[in-house]
Every structure is written in structure tokens, then in C-alpha cells.
Motif scaffolding. Structure first.
Motif, PDB file in Angstrom:
ATOM      1  N   ARG A 156       0.838  -1.341  -0.063  1.00 56.59           N
ATOM      2  CA  ARG A 156      -0.138  -0.147  -0.028  1.00 56.59           C
ATOM      3  C   ARG A 156       1.147   1.281   0.128  1.00 56.59           C
ATOM      4  O   ARG A 156       0.372   2.219  -0.488  1.00 56.59           O
ATOM      5  N   THR A 157       1.753   1.119   0.740  1.00 57.54           N
ATOM      6  CA  THR A 157       2.808   2.472   0.133  1.00 57.54           C
ATOM      7  C   THR A 157       3.551   2.951  -0.936  1.00 57.54           C
ATOM      8  O   THR A 157       4.003   3.739  -1.438  1.00 57.54           O
ATOM      9  N   LYS A 158       2.753   1.551  -1.920  1.00 57.15           N
ATOM     10  CA  LYS A 158       3.802   2.431  -3.125  1.00 57.15           C
ATOM     11  C   LYS A 158       2.598   1.845  -4.670  1.00 57.15           C
ATOM     12  O   LYS A 158       2.990   1.984  -5.004  1.00 57.15           O
ATOM     13  N   ASP A 159       1.539   1.507  -3.871  1.00 61.55           N
ATOM     14  CA  ASP A 159       0.164   1.070  -5.389  1.00 61.55           C
ATOM     15  C   ASP A 159       0.227   2.632  -5.569  1.00 61.55           C
ATOM     16  O   ASP A 159       0.267   4.293  -5.363  1.00 61.55           O
ATOM     17  N   GLN A 160       0.250   2.474  -6.528  1.00 64.65           N
ATOM     18  CA  GLN A 160       0.046   2.812  -8.037  1.00 64.65           C
ATOM     19  C   GLN A 160      -1.440   3.060  -9.293  1.00 64.65           C
ATOM     20  O   GLN A 160      -1.025   3.741  -9.795  1.00 64.65           O
ATOM     21  N   SER A 161      -2.203   2.727  -8.041  1.00 64.87           N
ATOM     22  CA  SER A 161      -3.737   2.534  -9.164  1.00 64.87           C
ATOM     23  C   SER A 161      -4.350   3.483  -9.277  1.00 64.87           C
ATOM     24  O   SER A 161      -5.335   3.824 -10.243  1.00 64.87           O
ATOM     25  N   TYR A 162      -3.869   4.295  -8.220  1.00 64.01           N
ATOM     26  CA  TYR A 162      -4.707   6.331  -8.594  1.00 64.01           C
ATOM     27  C   TYR A 162      -4.018   6.466  -9.803  1.00 64.01           C
ATOM     28  O   TYR A 162      -5.107   7.373 -10.101  1.00 64.01           O
ATOM     29  N   PHE A 163      -2.967   6.329 -10.423  1.00 59.82           N
ATOM     30  CA  PHE A 163      -2.076   7.092 -11.316  1.00 59.82           C
ATOM     31  C   PHE A 163      -3.108   6.397 -12.890  1.00 59.82           C
ATOM     32  O   PHE A 163      -2.765   6.337 -13.988  1.00 59.82           O
ATOM     33  N   LEU A 164      -3.846   5.322 -12.584  1.00 59.51           N
ATOM     34  CA  LEU A 164      -4.103   3.801 -13.677  1.00 59.51           C
ATOM     35  C   LEU A 164      -5.399   4.234 -13.592  1.00 59.51           C
ATOM     36  O   LEU A 164      -5.690   3.189 -14.208  1.00 59.51           O
ATOM     37  N   PHE A 165      -6.224   5.474 -12.780  1.00 63.52           N
ATOM     38  CA  PHE A 165      -7.818   5.016 -13.658  1.00 63.52           C
ATOM     39  C   PHE A 165      -8.053   5.404 -15.172  1.00 63.52           C
ATOM     40  O   PHE A 165      -9.217   4.977 -15.460  1.00 63.52           O
ATOM     41  N   GLY A 166      -7.107   5.703 -16.306  1.00 64.74           N
ATOM     42  CA  GLY A 166      -8.257   6.141 -16.922  1.00 64.74           C
ATOM     43  C   GLY A 166      -7.435   5.150 -18.300  1.00 64.74           C
ATOM     44  O   GLY A 166      -8.024   4.583 -19.507  1.00 64.74           O
ATOM     45  N   ILE A 167      -6.842   3.951 -17.575  1.00 64.90           N
ATOM     46  CA  ILE A 167      -6.779   3.228 -18.735  1.00 64.90           C
ATOM     47  C   ILE A 167      -8.348   2.389 -19.556  1.00 64.90           C
ATOM     48  O   ILE A 167      -9.390   2.643 -18.422  1.00 64.90           O
ATOM     49  N   PRO A 168      -8.204   2.376 -20.084  1.00 65.88           N
ATOM     50  CA  PRO A 168      -9.820   1.668 -21.205  1.00 65.88           C
ATOM     51  C   PRO A 168     -10.234   0.266 -20.394  1.00 65.88           C
ATOM     52  O   PRO A 168      -9.519  -0.388 -20.564  1.00 65.88           O
ATOM     53  N   ARG A 169     -11.446  -0.397 -20.069  1.00 68.96           N
ATOM     54  CA  ARG A 169     -11.570  -1.209 -19.440  1.00 68.96           C
ATOM     55  C   ARG A 169     -11.444  -2.386 -20.141  1.00 68.96           C
ATOM     56  O   ARG A 169     -11.355  -3.232 -19.758  1.00 68.96           O
ATOM     57  N   GLU A 170     -11.547  -1.690 -21.328  1.00 69.90           N
ATOM     58  CA  GLU A 170     -12.053  -3.406 -22.768  1.00 69.90           C
ATOM     59  C   GLU A 170      -9.892  -3.604 -22.612  1.00 69.90           C
ATOM     60  O   GLU A 170      -9.496  -4.331 -23.243  1.00 69.90           O
ATOM     61  N   ALA A 171      -8.990  -2.983 -22.411  1.00 69.15           N
ATOM     62  CA  ALA A 171      -7.425  -2.767 -22.205  1.00 69.15           C
ATOM     63  C   ALA A 171      -7.317  -3.322 -21.336  1.00 69.15           C
ATOM     64  O   ALA A 171      -6.099  -4.022 -21.468  1.00 69.15           O
ATOM     65  N   LEU A 172      -7.687  -4.052 -20.209  1.00 67.28           N
ATOM     66  CA  LEU A 172      -7.390  -4.861 -18.855  1.00 67.28           C
ATOM     67  C   LEU A 172      -6.783  -6.524 -19.313  1.00 67.28           C
ATOM     68  O   LEU A 172      -6.042  -5.997 -18.576  1.00 67.28           O
ATOM     69  N   ASN A 173      -7.559  -6.427 -20.154  1.00 65.28           N
ATOM     70  CA  ASN A 173      -7.601  -7.868 -20.793  1.00 65.28           C
ATOM     71  C   ASN A 173      -5.950  -8.118 -21.122  1.00 65.28           C
ATOM     72  O   ASN A 173      -5.594  -8.870 -21.505  1.00 65.28           O
ATOM     73  N   ARG A 174      -5.434  -6.668 -21.748  1.00 63.31           N
ATOM     74  CA  ARG A 174      -4.477  -6.812 -22.366  1.00 63.31           C
ATOM     75  C   ARG A 174      -2.968  -6.222 -21.650  1.00 63.31           C
ATOM     76  O   ARG A 174      -1.791  -5.642 -22.086  1.00 63.31           O
ATOM     77  N   ILE A 175      -3.191  -5.942 -20.389  1.00 61.53           N
ATOM     78  CA  ILE A 175      -2.577  -5.689 -19.254  1.00 61.53           C
ATOM     79  C   ILE A 175      -1.728  -6.689 -18.524  1.00 61.53           C
ATOM     80  O   ILE A 175      -2.834  -7.082 -17.905  1.00 61.53           O
ATOM     81  N   ILE A 176      -0.386  -6.461 -17.794  1.00 56.81           N
ATOM     82  CA  ILE A 176      -0.174  -6.995 -16.840  1.00 56.81           C
ATOM     83  C   ILE A 176       1.097  -6.458 -15.891  1.00 56.81           C
ATOM     84  O   ILE A 176       1.280  -5.686 -16.308  1.00 56.81           O
TER      85      ILE A 176
END
Length: 370
Positions: A156-176
Motif C-alpha cells: 500500500r505504500t507503493k500502490d500506484q492504482s491512483y495513476f491508472l484509472f484512465g486505462i480503457p476498460r477493454e484494455a485490462l485483458n491486455r495488461i500485466i
């Protein structure tokens, strides 16, 4: 050691493009994927050419590109440098300057992720025949349900999900995100285990394109005198406390460097670009009860409910706080009402919505309400 969310059944034979910045995180991400049997290809983005000599605190500098190439070579994976200088200038640097010009507080890391990493680079990766794009972000893609969802990183001290909210929903299948299930010290340990050259490389904390971290001089130099907006510093009552030489020097919630004295600490309450007025006041006067977010992107919904409870972060280092979100006919606009008033809610920053550790989506703060 890849975390369970990253292991995709039947996909290990696929090609994965790894965005390599030259730091330890992206280096370990590439190494773990190569070790797991993926056909890994490293790509670094050349984002800017600057005459400034202080590269030591930036990412994507010439030294960083060299480090990324060195790591890729040691891993035995192909490596390329993609020149995105024009796109970076237009979508990140120019945006950064314009936001300060108009009294807002930009977030260049979100802009870079939205427009470069998970748009231009993702499309290029797919054009190269890759199944996935991987980065060293501390976040997770949970593929256990009907549709993948994004979750906070385990650390949680390094969590970067805040910066990633703009990823297109349909692209989640293509990201690791290979590091999402690891703590930072575990990543360092993996780097040493894998004998990666960047194992002890320090982290970058400054804005990558601003050498030395002094954004005010950077913005002023690029705006030029004719576009800098000076004005007055006033209390909410209208009492004038002083003058300033540019609204780009201020951000909502700022306490230090205001250039005026008072009988108690003052904070920036609001900025009026129309006449250059900076409104300051005691801490309590800078609190907001609600905000309106625009350009919302939804990760957990095809279309969000009309209203729902969640927690929201309004800055990267802020803790998520309870709120009620209301979405009208236009799903890209959301009104957020805080259960308790919040300080330093700044137009131009991102509001990111969570349910537990799940990232529901987010948007850009357009206005606040007291």
C-alpha cells in the motif's frame, strides 16, 4: 516469482512487450516475465531531449535508456527505443504548463499513462504481435471474475492504482502488472536474485521532465511574461494581504511560500485565473464538501449506477475517504459528496473511486464546492 493475478492460463507462450524505464521496477518486471517463459520484448519510450544536465532524479533520461538496454541485453530479450517526444510534449508537458496557467494542479503521471503508455504504446505493442503490455506499476489485474478488475497493489505504500484509472476498460485483458503482488523490498530482493544491474538504483520522485524538481521556474520560462497572470492575494472576506507575480506559483491547499504574513497559518483556498486572484484563509476555510469530476473513465462498470457509495482519493498521497457518487445521463461526469469535508481538493487533480481495494474508475476534478 509472478503473483497469482499475473499468471494467465495458456498465455505464457504469448509475446509481451515490457515498458522499460531503466529503473529497478520495470527491470524486475521484464526479468520475471522472461523467467516465466513469456516471449518478452523490451521497449523504452524516448520522451524528451533536454539541454538540462541534471538527469540524476529523472526517469527516461539518456542514462535510463542505457540502463534499460543493458538489462534487456543481460536478459537476452530484444530491446527497442520508441521516439514519442512530440506526443509527450503535446499531451504531457504542454498540458502541465496550461493547467498551471489556468489555476489548476496538473497530474502529469496520469496524463502520461492515459495518453502514452496505455494508448500509444499499447497500440504499438499489439501491432508488434504482442498479446500483452506489461509495466512495473504497483497495481494488480484480478482475472478471477467474468471481467478483469483493477486492484490496489499489495504494497500500500507503493500502490500506484491512483495513476491508472484512465486505462480503457477493454484494455485490462491486455495488461500485466508483474509487481502488483509484491512488496517493494521483495522487488529489490528479486532484482538481486536475478542479478539485475539496476538492483540498487535509487527511485525517482521528481517530475521527470523538470530537472531538479523546480516546476515554477520551468512553467514560467515556457509561459513567457505575456502569459503569466499576476494578481492579488486576498482573504475570503476580500481583504487584500498582498500581491503575487503569477498564479502558476500556487496550488489549492498550499501553505508554504505564499509571500504574505498573517496571525495564523494560511492555506490557498481557491485560484481565480480570470483576474489572477489567489484566495487564502485558515485551514478550515479550505475544506470542500463536494466536487464535480469530468472525463470519467469506469473500470468496473460498462455504465456506472446512478448513485453509489465508495471511497475516493483526491491526491496520490491522500487516504481514500467515504463518499457518495452521483452520475447523471452523461456517464463521464460525476458529482462526489464527501461524508466529511476534505482539505486540499484541487481542480486539475484526479478523483479515483474505490470499493475496498478495487478501482472502480475515476475522473478529473473540475470544480469543488464548500
Amino acid at each position: 516469482m509472478l503473483d497469482d493475478d499475473t499468471a494467465i492460463s495458456g498465455a505464457v507462450e504469448g509475446r509481451v512487450v515490457v515498458a522499460m524505464s531503466g529503473g529497478v521496477d520495470s527491470s524486475v518486471a521484464a526479468a520475471l516475465l522472461a523467467e516465466a517463459g513469456y516471449d518478452a520484448v523490451g521497449i523504452s519510450m524516448r520522451l524528451y531531449a533536454t539541454p538540462q544536465e541534471n538527469y540524476t532524479k529523472s526517469c527516461c533520461s539518456p542514462d535510463d535508456l542505457f540502463d534499460a538496454r543493458t538489462v534487456a541485453s543481460s536478459l537476452g530479450i530484444p530491446f527497442y527505443v520508441a521516439n514519442y517526444q512530440d506526443a509527450f510534449k503535446e499531451r504531457v508537458i504542454d498540458y502541465f504548463i496550461d493547467e498551471y496557467r489556468y489555476g489548476r494542479t496538473p497530474n502529469p503521471c496520469v496524463a502520461c499513462n492515459n495518453h502514452l503508455k496505455f494508448d500509444i504504446l499499447l497500440k504499438r505493442s499489439l501491432a508488434l504481435g504482442a498479446t500483452f503490455l506489461a509495466t512495473g506499476h504497483y497495481a494488480r489485474i484480478d482475472r478471477s471474475g467474468e471481467h478483469p478488475v483493477m486492484r490496489m497493489g499489495v504494497d500500500r505504500t507503493k500502490d500506484q492504482s491512483y495513476f491508472l484509472f484512465g486505462i480503457p476498460r477493454e484494455a485490462l485483458n491486455r495488461i500485466i502488472f508483474p509487481l502488483g503482488g509484491l512488496e517493494k523490498d521483495e522487488v529489490r530482493a528479486e532484482a538481486h536474485r536475478l542479478d539485475i544491474e539496476t538492483a540498487d538504483k535509487p527511485e525517482s520522485h521528481d517530475i521527470c521532465f523538470v530537472a531538479g524538481g523546480d516546476y515554477k521556474d520551468f512553467v514560467a520560462e515556457r509561459l513567457g511574461k505575456e502569459k503569466i497572470q499576476p494578481g492579488k492575494i486576498v482573504l475570503p472576506s476580500g481583504e487584500v494581504l498582498g500581491e503575487h507575480d503569477g498564479i502558476h506559483n500556487f496550488t489549492v491547499g498550499q501553505r508554504r511560500g505564499l509571500g504574505v504574513s498573517y496571525n495564523e497559518p494560511l492555506f490557498v483556498h481557491s485560484i481565480r485565473p480570470s483576474d489572477g486572484t489567489v484566495v487564502v484563509g485558515p485551514k478550515g476555510s479550505a475544506f470542500s464538501t463536494a466536487l464535480v469530476a469530468d472525463r470519467c473513465n469506469w473500470l468496473s462498470f460498462e455504465r456506472p449506477p446512478r448513485s453509489f457509495e465508495c471511497t475516493v482519493k483526491t491526491r496520490y498521497h491522500a487516504s481514500p475517504v467515504p463518499a457518495m457518487v452521483t452520475v447523471g445521463d452523461d456517464p463521464t461526469i460525476a458529482t462526489v459528496e464527501f461524508l466529511d469535508p476534505q482539505g486540499a481538493v484541487s481542480p486539475g487533480q484526479a478523483a479515483v473511486f474505490y470499493r475496498g481495494d478495487e478501482v472502480l474508475g475515476g475522473g478529473w476534478i473540475g470544480e469543488t464546492r464548500g
